[in-house]
Write an enzyme that holds these catalytic residues in place. Structure first.
Site, PDB file in Angstrom:
ATOM      1  N   ASP A   1      10.076 -31.331  13.239  1.00 55.39           N
ATOM      2  CA  ASP A   1       9.034 -30.419  12.740  1.00 55.39           C
ATOM      3  C   ASP A   1       8.860 -29.197  13.643  1.00 55.39           C
ATOM      4  O   ASP A   1       8.624 -28.095  13.149  1.00 55.39           O
ATOM      5  CB  ASP A   1       7.706 -31.200  12.645  1.00 55.39           C
ATOM      6  CG  ASP A   1       6.606 -30.423  11.962  1.00 55.39           C
ATOM      7  OD1 ASP A   1       6.883 -29.862  10.886  1.00 55.39           O
ATOM      8  OD2 ASP A   1       5.480 -30.372  12.497  1.00 55.39           O
TER       9      ASP A   1
ATOM     10  N   HIS B   1      11.125 -24.171  15.917  1.00 55.25           N
ATOM     11  CA  HIS B   1      10.272 -23.213  16.624  1.00 55.25           C
ATOM     12  C   HIS B   1      10.521 -23.195  18.142  1.00 55.25           C
ATOM     13  O   HIS B   1      10.753 -22.146  18.733  1.00 55.25           O
ATOM     14  CB  HIS B   1       8.785 -23.517  16.380  1.00 55.25           C
ATOM     15  CG  HIS B   1       8.427 -23.692  14.936  1.00 55.25           C
ATOM     16  ND1 HIS B   1       9.011 -22.971  13.935  1.00 55.25           N
ATOM     17  CD2 HIS B   1       7.542 -24.518  14.308  1.00 55.25           C
ATOM     18  CE1 HIS B   1       8.492 -23.324  12.762  1.00 55.25           C
ATOM     19  NE2 HIS B   1       7.608 -24.272  12.968  1.00 55.25           N
TER      20      HIS B   1
HETATM   21  C1  BG6 Z   1       4.859 -25.832  11.000  1.00 55.40           C
HETATM   22  C2  BG6 Z   1       4.797 -27.325  11.147  1.00 55.40           C
HETATM   23  O1  BG6 Z   1       6.195 -25.395  10.904  1.00 55.40           O
HETATM   24  O2  BG6 Z   1       4.261 -25.208  12.123  1.00 55.40           O
HETATM   25  C3  BG6 Z   1       3.366 -27.793  11.350  1.00 55.40           C
HETATM   26  O3  BG6 Z   1       5.348 -27.945   9.996  1.00 55.40           O
HETATM   27  C4  BG6 Z   1       2.712 -27.047  12.480  1.00 55.40           C
HETATM   28  O4  BG6 Z   1       3.332 -29.195  11.590  1.00 55.40           O
HETATM   29  C5  BG6 Z   1       2.902 -25.542  12.304  1.00 55.40           C
HETATM   30  O5  BG6 Z   1       1.343 -27.390  12.503  1.00 55.40           O
HETATM   31  C6  BG6 Z   1       2.403 -24.789  13.519  1.00 55.40           C
HETATM   32  O6  BG6 Z   1       2.424 -23.414  13.269  1.00 55.40           O
HETATM   33  P1  BG6 Z   1       1.434 -22.440  14.018  1.00 55.40           P
HETATM   34  O7  BG6 Z   1       1.838 -21.076  13.551  1.00 55.40           O
HETATM   35  O8  BG6 Z   1       0.039 -22.836  13.621  1.00 55.40           O
HETATM   36  O9  BG6 Z   1       1.662 -22.658  15.477  1.00 55.40           O
END
Ligand code: BG6
Length: 522
Positions: A267, A272
């Protein structure tokens, strides 16, 4: 003397109010955005507000249309009401009648099954109807924002209906944005890439990682390569180690159905966090083109050593949150959350030690961690430098010293800080670490565009710099797939826990201890 081009632009602006404020450089051609999964959560929270805000900024092309596509039968009027409600609830700026009335008139809905070829023929006919109405071709931007189980039929039907291939000689006229998860391991990512590129050409494919749309993530390249002071230090001679943290306060919430099949490694880390790593560690690209930047990221990913899966020197740790307190309120553990299997071994936290085997980074550990229900929501990249030689300021408790640490705070409270050692004012020489802080909001204000605004606009204008290339996604899946398989084979064996509201489990400290490091508290 009037300038001919300028006159024309003014005339266009009057005819097409959306053109107002549109710079030539960012100009998208007449476009229809088709959203698959139009009644879904992501569409309401992110896409519709992003499109609306592009409209507010005058960045939508004059001939812009929004077509929702989904299984539910929804009349156009109802879809428009749903869109307006989503914008009201989630947009960073208020819904104003002026912009909305223009967008509303260009918003439609086509219902049908993702595996129903006739529905795609209806979609094609609807697009053809819009084109006929304005007397010119529209760029079609397909946005796949559905669960991955229907990626395959959507792609197949875009192919057979001719929607994907109809502009095949003009690839910029038909594009597809695809949301994560892009595969769930290396074989499935390869299969999906294969399927995508049998229907679209690679330059038509925009794989989203919304972290790349964040301002501070883009600023990383500017900081690294537009400032002369960092590059000479950015290597194994001066950097002791790097810590990348992507911590969340939220738990699994209502997403157990998805999360149980995913877990933190898939995830957050594979996409990321590893993007943050690649941008931090890659070499300077030869120019700012999408291909040059992505080439460097792929090169970096290929230099990462396979992970040691077990033994005292293992490079990995995983855990689930257990009951605790967050914001003074009691919160349940992962296993007590709704719809979690009683034997679940899904990790809500993962930490990895990366060893990069190239001239720049050999011997410098990069630690990555991410988890849900941690102490606070914070994403940061911290570069910890080696200590200064101790010849002058050492050997006395008058000299409190810290290693210099440069931290990029990605969110929230976007900024950068640098820890330095300074003299405490006074009649004798005593030292203390101090922090220099730069806050984006102080310098630039706080109401900046959201990641999805930038990404949707980039896809419309054909700039794929902030999207993931096919070989890039395969390179990162190649690295994490052995871990996924190993953890699967172990079940709950070796799965640690950490109380809600903490900075993570004990087993992740062990990753750093071997090198004499500790996790920092961001
Ligand atoms: C998403 C995930 O890609 O990114 C989520 O699937 C997560 O689980 C989210 O909460 C976090 O994104 P951000 O922009 O809030 O840091």
């Amino acid at each position: 003397m009037p300038i001919a081009g300028q006159d024309k632009r003014m005339a266009d602006t009057e005819r097409h109010p959306f053109l107002h404020g549109l710079s030539k450089h960012r100009g998208a051609p007449p476009t229809v955005v088709v959203i698959f999964g139009a009644s879904g959560d992501l569409c309401a929270r992110k896409l519709m507000p992003a499109i609306y805000n592009l409209g507010v900024d005058g960045l939508l092309p004059a001939d812009f249309y929004l077509l929702g596509f989904g299984r539910k039968e929804i009349p156009d009027e109802e879809f428009r009401a749903h869109t307006a409600a989503a914008i009201k609830e989630f947009s960073r700026r208020e819904l104003t009648e002026d912009v909305w009335s223009r967008l509303k008139a260009r918003t439609f809905y086509v219902s049908g099954g993702y595996d129903e070829p006739a529905a795609f023929d209806r979609l094609a006919a609807r697009i053809a109807g819009l084109e006929k109405g304005i007397g010119q071709e529209l760029q079609t931007l397909f946005y796949i924002s559905t669960p991955p189980s229907v990626f395959a039929p959507i792609l197949a039907n875009l192919g057979t209906s001719g929607l994907a291939a109809r502009y095949v000689r003009k690839p910029n006229q038909s594009k597809v944005i695809i949301e994560k998860p892009f595969g769930r391991d290396l074989p499935s990512a390869r299969a999906l890439n294969h399927q995508m590129t049998s229907v679209f050409e690679e330059p038509q494919v925009y794989r989203i990682d919304h972290y790349l749309g964040k301002e501070t993530v883009q600023d990383l390249l500017v900081q690294r390569f537009a400032n002369a002071i960092f590059e000479p230090l950015w290597n194994r001679n001066y950097v002791d180690h790097v810590q990348i943290t992507v911590a969340e306060e939220v738990g699994v919430g209502t997403r157990a159905g998805y999360y149980e099949q995913s877990g933190c490694l898939r995830d957050m880390i594979q996409n990321h966090a590893m993007q943050l790593l690649a941008l931090t560690a890659m070499e300077a690209p030869v120019n700012l083109s999408a291909e040059s930047i992505r080439d460097e990221k792929v090169k970096l990913l290929k230099a990462i050593q396979p992970f040691k899966l077990e033994g005292p020197n293992a490079d990995l740790a995983r855990a689930q949150y257990s009951e605790g307190f967050i914001g003074g309120q009691p919160a349940s553990g992962y296993m007590q959350e709704k719809d979690i299997s009683p034997t679940s071994s899904t990790e809500s936290y993962a930490a990895l030690r990366f060893n990069i085997n190239n001239w720049r980074w050999h011997g410098v550990p990069f630690y990555l961690r991410s988890g849900k229900r941690m102490a606070r929501r914070v994403s940061e990249i911290a570069i910890r430098f080696k200590g200064a030689p101790g010849a002058l300021f050492a050997g006395s408790d008058k000299f409190a010293l810290a290693n210099n640490t440069l931290a990029f705070q990605i969110q929230p409270d976007e900024g950068m800080s640098l820890v330095l050692n300074a003299k405490i004012p006074g009649l004798e020489t005593r030292t203390q670490p101090v922090k220099m802080n730069f806050k984006y909001s102080t310098t630039f204000g706080s109401n900046t565009a959201e990641a999805y605004e930038r990404l949707v606009l980039d896809a419309m204008v054909g700039d794929s710099t902030l999207f993931i290339r096919g070989d890039e996604t395969e390179s990162s899946w190649a690295l994490v797939t052995p871990i996924l398989e190993y953890w699967k084979s172990k079940g709950r064996d070796g799965l640690d826990d950490y109380p809600v509201g903490s900075w993570g489990p004990k087993n992740s400290d062990a990753l750093l201890v071997a090198n004499g490091h500790v996790w920092r508290e961001p």
